[in-house]
Design an enzyme around this catalytic site. Structure first.
Site, mmCIF file in Angstrom:
data_model
loop_
_atom_site.group_PDB
_atom_site.id
_atom_site.type_symbol
_atom_site.label_atom_id
_atom_site.label_comp_id
_atom_site.label_asym_id
_atom_site.label_seq_id
_atom_site.Cartn_x
_atom_site.Cartn_y
_atom_site.Cartn_z
ATOM 1 N N HIS A 2 36.608 40.057 27.490
ATOM 2 C CA HIS A 2 36.988 38.702 27.923
ATOM 3 C C HIS A 2 36.109 38.322 29.117
ATOM 4 O O HIS A 2 35.774 39.180 29.949
ATOM 5 C CB HIS A 2 38.475 38.671 28.307
ATOM 6 C CG HIS A 2 38.992 37.283 28.513
ATOM 7 N ND1 HIS A 2 38.736 36.573 29.664
ATOM 8 C CD2 HIS A 2 39.716 36.459 27.710
ATOM 9 C CE1 HIS A 2 39.301 35.366 29.565
ATOM 10 N NE2 HIS A 2 39.905 35.283 28.383
ATOM 11 N N GLY A 49 40.625 27.611 30.621
ATOM 12 C CA GLY A 49 41.558 27.178 31.662
ATOM 13 C C GLY A 49 41.159 25.891 32.367
ATOM 14 O O GLY A 49 41.712 25.569 33.418
ATOM 15 N N ASN A 91 46.817 34.980 24.692
ATOM 16 C CA ASN A 91 46.420 35.882 25.780
ATOM 17 C C ASN A 91 47.186 35.456 27.030
ATOM 18 O O ASN A 91 46.876 34.413 27.604
ATOM 19 C CB ASN A 91 44.900 35.767 25.997
ATOM 20 C CG ASN A 91 44.440 36.516 27.231
ATOM 21 O OD1 ASN A 91 45.154 37.363 27.761
ATOM 22 N ND2 ASN A 91 43.234 36.198 27.702
ATOM 23 N N GLU A 134 34.280 32.095 23.259
ATOM 24 C CA GLU A 134 34.987 31.427 24.350
ATOM 25 C C GLU A 134 33.987 30.957 25.399
ATOM 26 O O GLU A 134 33.575 31.756 26.268
ATOM 27 C CB GLU A 134 35.973 32.389 25.017
ATOM 28 C CG GLU A 134 37.044 32.914 24.107
ATOM 29 C CD GLU A 134 38.297 33.284 24.905
ATOM 30 O OE1 GLU A 134 39.331 32.656 24.688
ATOM 31 O OE2 GLU A 134 38.213 34.165 25.755
ATOM 32 N N GLU A 180 36.761 37.022 31.825
ATOM 33 C CA GLU A 180 37.329 37.384 33.138
ATOM 34 C C GLU A 180 37.092 38.863 33.449
ATOM 35 O O GLU A 180 36.962 39.237 34.610
ATOM 36 C CB GLU A 180 38.827 37.014 33.177
ATOM 37 C CG GLU A 180 38.988 35.492 33.248
ATOM 38 C CD GLU A 180 40.262 34.934 32.635
ATOM 39 O OE1 GLU A 180 41.197 35.700 32.364
ATOM 40 O OE2 GLU A 180 40.296 33.708 32.412
ATOM 41 N N SER A 234 40.839 26.342 26.317
ATOM 42 C CA SER A 234 41.629 25.104 26.412
ATOM 43 C C SER A 234 42.134 24.588 25.063
ATOM 44 O O SER A 234 42.183 23.379 24.850
ATOM 45 C CB SER A 234 40.838 24.025 27.162
ATOM 46 O OG SER A 234 40.629 24.431 28.508
ATOM 47 N N LYS A 273 47.201 36.883 29.846
ATOM 48 C CA LYS A 273 46.502 37.283 31.080
ATOM 49 C C LYS A 273 47.496 37.970 32.032
ATOM 50 O O LYS A 273 48.422 38.623 31.560
ATOM 51 C CB LYS A 273 45.842 36.071 31.743
ATOM 52 C CG LYS A 273 45.038 35.233 30.759
ATOM 53 C CD LYS A 273 44.154 34.257 31.456
ATOM 54 C CE LYS A 273 43.576 33.289 30.436
ATOM 55 N NZ LYS A 273 42.417 32.611 30.925
HETATM 56 C C1 PEP Z 1 41.597 32.672 27.349
HETATM 57 O O1 PEP Z 1 41.935 33.134 28.422
HETATM 58 O O2 PEP Z 1 41.167 33.440 26.492
HETATM 59 C C2 PEP Z 1 41.745 31.236 27.123
HETATM 60 C C3 PEP Z 1 41.200 30.731 26.062
HETATM 61 O O3 PEP Z 1 42.439 30.515 28.062
HETATM 62 P P1 PEP Z 1 42.858 28.962 27.985
HETATM 63 O O4 PEP Z 1 43.399 28.709 26.598
HETATM 64 O O5 PEP Z 1 43.923 28.796 29.032
HETATM 65 O O6 PEP Z 1 41.642 28.163 28.235
#
Ligand code: PEP
Length: 253
Positions: A98, A174, A8, A168, A100, A213, A10
């Protein structure tokens, strides 16, 4: 079940970033992945990325996806993109719900379910995201929160062909923090139980990705946990070298 490793991007990536996809394509053409690979770049790059995949006849090196879609197929929704538009540009997946989007755009479980149905209508596979905040985990409410998000966001009619779930934890996205392997396995088992109770035995085949992460140095441990059907990767998907190391952590089955 073949694992899925999904990137992803973003709101990152200009035309110059297509070079990363070119490098990914070449590496996967040379050494095919032991899993399905998906990249969800910003929507502005999907059509160009699809053209890039057609060059050299390695179209199947990885799939492309959108990061969100509107529930309607078309209309007066300035700035939005429909699932049909993503499909037309070359996507075969779309991420919906997601954290976000839930946080910054106020998307409810009902909105997410409508977007998942829109994905199916357009012939896209929906990656439906859910996960608890740190406060909810501290309160011990994480299992309850995830089952309630699942109940509201995953429509009846979800199958292994049209749906993937991504667990998630919001506090892991992040941040460089991840739950313990035991905690990930416990949540994935919980989600599997909820899916089967809600949708029947056929839901055993719905892949449940872990996201938050995932990096080259923790990918192998996470991807080998029970009921982890792959990973949704943010930061570590932006550079092909990192993403290839995550992909390479999937054991050939
Ligand atoms: C995400 O945005 O779905 C995500 C898992 O980000 P990150 O791997 O950077 O934590």
């Amino acid at each position: 079940m073949r694992a899925l490793v999904a990137g992803n991007w973003k709101m990152n990536g200009l035309a110059a970033s297509l070079a990363e996809l070119g490098a990914l394509k070449q590496a996967l053409a040379k050494t095919p992945a032991a899993c399905d690979v998906l990249v969800c770049p910003p929507a502005t790059l999907i059509a160009q990325a699809a053209l890039l995949l057609e060059e050299g006849h390695v179209k199947d090196a990885f799939a492309l996806g959108g990061q969100d879609c509107h529930a309607q197929p078309s209309g007066a929704f300035t700035g939005d993109l429909s699932a049909e538009m993503l499909k037309d540009a070359g996507a075969s997946y779309v991420i919906v719900g997601h954290s976000e989007r839930r946080q910054y755009h106020g998307e409810s479980d009902g909105d997410v379910a409508a977007k998942a149905r829109a994905a199916w209508r357009a012939g896209l596979r929906a990656i439906i995201c859910l996960g608890e905040t740190d406060a909810q985990r501290d309160d011990g409410a994480h299992h309850h929160i995830c089952s309630s998000q699942l109940e509201g966001s995953v429509p009846e009619g979800a199958t292994p062909e049209n749906t993937v779930i991504a667990y998630e934890p919001v506090w892991a996205i992040g941040t460089g923090k991840t739950p313990t392997g035991e905690d990930i396995a416990a949540m994935h088992a919980h989600i599997r139980g909820c899916l089967v109770r809600r949708l029947g035995e056929g839901a055993r085949g719905i892949a449940i990705l872990y996201g938050g992460s995932v990096k080259p140095d923790n990918a192998r441990e996470i991807l080998n946990l029970p009921e982890v059907g792959g990973a949704l990767v943010g930061g570590a998907s932006l550079k092909s070298a990192d993403f290839l190391n995550v992909i390479g952590a999937v054991n050939p089955s």
